[in-house]
Design an enzyme around this catalytic site. Structure first.
Site, PDB file in Angstrom:
ATOM      1  N   HIS A  61       0.774  -1.084  -0.107  1.00 19.40           N
ATOM      2  CA  HIS A  61      -0.046  -0.084  -0.046  1.00 19.40           C
ATOM      3  C   HIS A  61       0.627   1.312   0.050  1.00 19.40           C
ATOM      4  CE1 HIS A  61       0.979  -0.094   4.175  1.00 19.40           C
ATOM      5  NE2 HIS A  61       0.460   1.091   4.417  1.00 19.40           N
TER       6      HIS A  61
HETATM    7  C1  UD1 Z   1      -1.919   5.733   6.213  1.00 16.67           C
HETATM    8  C2  UD1 Z   1      -0.547   6.171   6.754  1.00 16.67           C
HETATM    9  C3  UD1 Z   1       0.450   4.780   6.472  1.00 16.67           C
HETATM   10  C4  UD1 Z   1      -0.259   3.587   7.015  1.00 16.67           C
HETATM   11  C5  UD1 Z   1      -1.498   3.304   6.383  1.00 16.67           C
HETATM   12  C6  UD1 Z   1      -2.114   2.112   6.699  1.00 16.67           C
HETATM   13  C7  UD1 Z   1      -0.006   8.449   6.663  1.00 16.67           C
HETATM   14  C8  UD1 Z   1       1.152   9.425   6.033  1.00 16.67           C
HETATM   15  N1  UD1 Z   1      -0.052   7.183   6.167  1.00 16.67           N
HETATM   16  O1  UD1 Z   1      -1.613   5.527   4.786  1.00 16.67           O
HETATM   17  O2  UD1 Z   1       1.523   5.393   7.350  1.00 16.67           O
HETATM   18  O3  UD1 Z   1       0.653   2.605   6.640  1.00 16.67           O
HETATM   19  O4  UD1 Z   1      -2.362   4.363   6.634  1.00 16.67           O
HETATM   20  O5  UD1 Z   1      -3.341   1.730   6.476  1.00 16.67           O
HETATM   21  O6  UD1 Z   1      -0.659   8.547   7.580  1.00 16.67           O
HETATM   22  N2  UD1 Z   1      -9.136   5.447   1.980  1.00 16.67           N
HETATM   23  C9  UD1 Z   1     -10.100   4.533   2.083  1.00 16.67           C
HETATM   24  N3  UD1 Z   1     -10.939   4.232   3.192  1.00 16.67           N
HETATM   25  C10 UD1 Z   1     -10.312   4.547   4.260  1.00 16.67           C
HETATM   26  C11 UD1 Z   1      -9.166   5.247   4.252  1.00 16.67           C
HETATM   27  C12 UD1 Z   1      -8.529   5.559   3.255  1.00 16.67           C
HETATM   28  O7  UD1 Z   1     -11.014   4.213   0.990  1.00 16.67           O
HETATM   29  O8  UD1 Z   1     -10.875   4.219   5.497  1.00 16.67           O
HETATM   30  C13 UD1 Z   1      -8.787   5.465   0.629  1.00 16.67           C
HETATM   31  C14 UD1 Z   1      -8.628   6.999   0.317  1.00 16.67           C
HETATM   32  O9  UD1 Z   1      -8.906   7.150  -1.109  1.00 16.67           O
HETATM   33  C15 UD1 Z   1      -7.507   7.623   0.662  1.00 16.67           C
HETATM   34  C16 UD1 Z   1      -6.423   6.476   0.540  1.00 16.67           C
HETATM   35  O10 UD1 Z   1      -7.348   5.148   0.722  1.00 16.67           O
HETATM   36  O11 UD1 Z   1      -7.210   8.773  -0.204  1.00 16.67           O
HETATM   37  C17 UD1 Z   1      -5.235   6.462   1.334  1.00 16.67           C
HETATM   38  O12 UD1 Z   1      -5.584   6.677   2.567  1.00 16.67           O
HETATM   39  P1  UD1 Z   1      -4.723   7.776   3.542  1.00 16.67           P
HETATM   40  O13 UD1 Z   1      -5.264   7.677   4.788  1.00 16.67           O
HETATM   41  O14 UD1 Z   1      -4.385   9.099   2.942  1.00 16.67           O
HETATM   42  O15 UD1 Z   1      -3.264   6.951   3.338  1.00 16.67           O
HETATM   43  P2  UD1 Z   1      -2.869   5.529   3.668  1.00 16.67           P
HETATM   44  O16 UD1 Z   1      -2.327   5.010   2.336  1.00 16.67           O
HETATM   45  O17 UD1 Z   1      -3.967   4.551   4.200  1.00 16.67           O
END
Ligand code: UD1
Length: 362
Positions: A208
């Site tokens: 991821h």
């Molecule tokens: C975040 C953390 C990362 C951690 C990861 C675990 C930061 C900078 N990154 O990355 O360190 O390893 O979480 O999962 O804090 N989304 C959903 N549903 C959710 C949450 C996110 O669909 O409940 C999608 C959204 O489109 C979002 C993307 O996933 O834009 C990424 O989510 P985000 O929280 O920005 O970063 P992660 O890649 O999850």
């Protein structure tokens, strides 16, 4: 006689890897401190958040900031804006933050500016790779923290080298392993493999990190390598929402051997992890869990903030090189299973040590 005043601890969690770290600390402080649990809403899908609260036995958050997904600046700023009045209202004796996600650094900034002591659980880890947002979050959070709880001696060394006074650094062990130790029997009792009808030995995949999944060519090359895992092994890949979006956007088909699954709950994932022949991942926490479980881990990164997992012998870094990934996987699958003893203080009692220090400091 009036009841003795109890200290008030405010915990901030937001993203999936925070929950299994906070659960044991909250449990260890139960009945000994007044506790307020704030969920920033960085992760909000049931599969990324609610299922963990349920399976880990965590209390419902007292406050949900509902920030959701956004760019780094917007997400961090929103958490700060919405958290400030909560801290002002509750006036805690300490704010506890976990790991290295955007919620961690945002909460540390708000608390430090309100002169509330910050406790950082999982302090001192360094990859020395500032292209990863988590590294920036770690450095800033540690700089602002009053109590730095480290999982391994490398964390202490990093902090001392950065000039953190020794009395602020506490080597307490790994809280993520507290949760694993507690819930391993429940995970082992779940027939996840049977439910998924996995008949052969299997390789478990998670990817991821933006550096692996946001660039379509890098993701395509990794998926192609995974597609070449020999048919002696099945391939199970629970897919993070970020990766799901990137795979869909790339329009490429996934190799026939690769079973894409929805994100799994904590227990379901642990159940598969303990039975996997090997794990291929770019997660930080999974490098640690496989170290504890003695499962070979192939990490698709150039560096790790958790070098103890490599020196321990369970983890190997292969960068983003598909050939190295396959070569290391092949040799891991050919090796007899290893069960090295867990690193010191990865013993299921890290949260107790944290609670004792927080209560003593108050
Ligand atoms: C975040 C953390 C990362 C951690 C990861 C675990 C930061 C900078 N990154 O990355 O360190 O390893 O979480 O999962 O804090 N989304 C959903 N549903 C959710 C949450 C996110 O669909 O409940 C999608 C959204 O489109 C979002 C993307 O996933 O834009 C990424 O989510 P985000 O929280 O920005 O970063 P992660 O890649 O999850």
């Amino acid at each position: 006689m009036p009841p003795a005043t109890r200290i008030k601890i405010l915990h901030v969690v937001g993203a999936r890897p925070n929950f299994m770290k906070a659960a044991p600390v909250i449990a260890a402080l139960h009945g000994r401190a007044e506790q307020v649990l704030v969920h920033t809403g960085q992760h909000y899908d049931d599969a990324m958040s609610r299922v963990f609260f349920h399976q880990l036995g965590m209390p419902k958050p007292d406050v949900d900031l509902e920030v959701g997904s956004a760019s780094h600046a917007v997400q961090t700023a929103q958490i700060m804006i919405r958290l400030e009045p909560v801290i002002l209202e509750h006036r805690p004796d300490a704010v506890v933050v976990y790991g290295d996600v955007n919620s961690t650094v945002a909460a540390a900034l708000v608390a430090a500016k309100l002169l509330v002591p910050v406790a950082h659980v999982e302090a001192g880890l360094r990859s020395r790779d500032r292209t990863m947002p988590e590294e920036i979050n770690r450095i800033v959070t540690d700089r602002l923290s009053d109590h730095l709880f480290t999982p391994s001696p490398d964390g202490d060394e990093n902090l001392r080298a950065e000039g953190v006074p020794a009395e602020h650094i506490h080597l307490v062990g790994n809280v993520m392993i507290d949760t694993l130790v507690r819930l391993l029997p429940a995970a082992a009792a779940l027939p996840v493999r049977e439910r998924l009808r996995v008949e052969r030995p299997f390789v478990l995949i998670t990817l991821h990190r933006p550096s692996n999944v946001d660039d379509p060519d890098a993701l395509g090359a990794l998926m192609a390598a995974i597609g070449r895992i020999p048919p002696t092994h099945e391939v199970l890949f629970p897919v993070h929402p970020r990766t799901r979006q990137r795979l869909a956007a790339s329009g490429r088909s996934v190799a026939a051997n690769t079973r894409l699954l929805d994100p799994l709950g904590y227990l379901e994932f642990l159940s598969l992890q303990r039975q996997a022949a090997a794990v291929v991942t770019d997660s930080g926490g999974i490098q640690e869990e496989t170290t504890f479980l003695g499962i070979p881990c192939i990490t698709v990164r150039e560096n790790t903030e958790r070098p103890i997992t490599v020196s321990h012998g369970t983890n190997v870094l292969v960068g983003r090189d598909p050939k190295r990934l396959l070569a290391e996987l092949e040799s891991a699958l050919a090796r007899p299973a290893m069960r090295p003893p867990a690193p010191p203080l990865w013993d299921g009692r890290a949260a107790e040590r944290i609670a004792a220090i927080l209560l003593e400091a108050a």
